[in-house]
Structure formats: C-alpha cells, structure tokens
Design an enzyme around this catalytic site. Structure first.
Site, PDB file in Angstrom:
ATOM      1  N   GLU A 101      -3.313  -7.883   0.634  1.00 54.35           N
ATOM      2  CA  GLU A 101      -2.427  -7.192   1.571  1.00 54.35           C
ATOM      3  C   GLU A 101      -3.026  -7.011   2.959  1.00 54.35           C
ATOM      4  OE1 GLU A 101       0.126  -4.474  -1.559  1.00 54.35           O
ATOM      5  OE2 GLU A 101      -1.512  -3.521  -0.483  1.00 54.35           O
ATOM      6  N   CYS A 141       1.111   4.513  -1.103  1.00 52.15           N
ATOM      7  CA  CYS A 141       1.059   3.111  -0.678  1.00 52.15           C
ATOM      8  C   CYS A 141       2.452   2.521  -0.842  1.00 52.15           C
ATOM      9  CB  CYS A 141       0.098   2.301  -1.539  1.00 52.15           C
ATOM     10  SG  CYS A 141      -1.598   2.867  -1.495  1.00 52.15           S
TER      11      CYS A 141
END
Length: 195
Positions: free
Chosen positions: A116, A67
């Site tokens: 996010e 990520c």
C-alpha cells in the site's frame, strides 16, 4: 449492492485503475492506495484498536486507530472520516495529514501480501471510543503516546507491521503528537490529491 473497489497506483503514485477490494489481497497484491489514522482524545491519549478476528489480513492484531481504502471517486480526507464513522462510530474534530508518502509492503505467514501507498493522518475527537463495528474491530483501548511508541519501538508491544513502521516515522516527527508538522496536499502521491 455495489462491489467495493480500491484505487491501483503505479510506482510513481499515479492512478493505474481500480480493482475489487475482495480480490486484491493475495500473494501477489498490486500496489494500491490506502490510509492510516491515529486518533487522539483531548487528553492526548491515542486510540489503539485490535483488528477483528475475521479480517483477511492480520486478524486479531493490535494496530493504530483506523485503516482503510478510499473509493475511486472519493477524496482521501472524506475516506478517513467515513471509515472512522463506519469502523468506530467516531466523528473527529480535526484531521491532519502527517506522513503524506508513507508506503509499505508486508507479508503474512500464509503468504498474503499488503502492498500500500498509505498516507497517515492524525485526528482528534472530543468523544469517547465510539461504538466499534465488531466485524472490523475486536477491541479498543486508550494509550499514552510516549508509552505506546516506546513499547512499539522496543518490540515490547506487538502491533501490525504498518503500525510499527509508521510509529518509527512518527517518532521522528517529535515526541508530542500535537507538534507533528502538518503536510500539504501537494505532498501526497498524485492519485491521492484532490481531483
């Protein structure tokens, strides 16, 4: 040394400025641009990683391969390749966008929030697991996708919240990761498109 910054986005996924990464993850984390990547080897196995125990969010938790956050002037595929190299010492042969508009918000027990807009990529590598950076990755293992997905979906495997939600969406794309349809750049949020 330059301070690492993340791209802030509005509810429509449009650019809304930048903020220092070190200051973003709080109890009131603003929506920002990120990405997730699922790396497969030639045998179709998924590289699963355990987040380093010193990470601010979800330390020590198992999750997808990688990520990260693109920099303010960085194209999303470039950011994915950069983080795969930095975190795992990996070079990938192929990188495909599979979930262009994935978004999530998750809250840790201590109140810290992840918030996010996080497009998801599938990657393939001919190499092994590389050399993980211990500041980012505590451990790695290769998993058979069907088994991993089934364990995540049944709650048998404890993973990060974003990984759990992503696996739900990826499973809907099909049981064979090779057959997942590739999304077009035009399907990305505006802030993540080629600039």
């Amino acid at each position: 040394m330059n301070e690492e910054r993340v791209v802030l986005v509005d509810e429509g996924g449009r650019y809304a400025g930048t903020a220092a990464k070190a200051a973003v993850h709080t109890a009131d984390t603003p929506l920002h641009l990120a990405f997730s990547c699922y790396v497969f080897d030639p045998a179709g196995r998924l590289l699963v990683t355990q987040r380093a125990h010193g990470k601010r969010t979800w330390p020590g938790v198992w999750t997808n391969s990688c990520c990260g956050h693109p920099g303010p002037a960085e194209e999303l595929p470039e950011a994915v390749r950069r983080r795969l190299s930095e975190e795992l010492g990996l070079t990938v042969d192929r990188l495909d966008l599979v979930l262009p508009d994935f978004r999530y918000r998750a809250v840790m027990d201590n109140g810290v929030v992840e918030n996010e807009l996080c497009p998801v990529f599938r990657a393939t590598t001919a190499g092994g697991a590389g050399e993980p950076d211990p500041a980012e990755v505590a451990d790695t293992r290769w998993a058979v996708w069907d088994t991993f997905a089934a364990d995540v979906l049944s709650g048998q495997a404890e993973v990060s919240p974003w990984c759990r939600w992503q696996v739900e969406e990826l499973d809907r794309l099909g049981s064979d990761p090779e057959s997942w349809p590739v999304a077009g750049e035009h399907e990305l949020p505006p802030a993540a498109r080629h600039r």
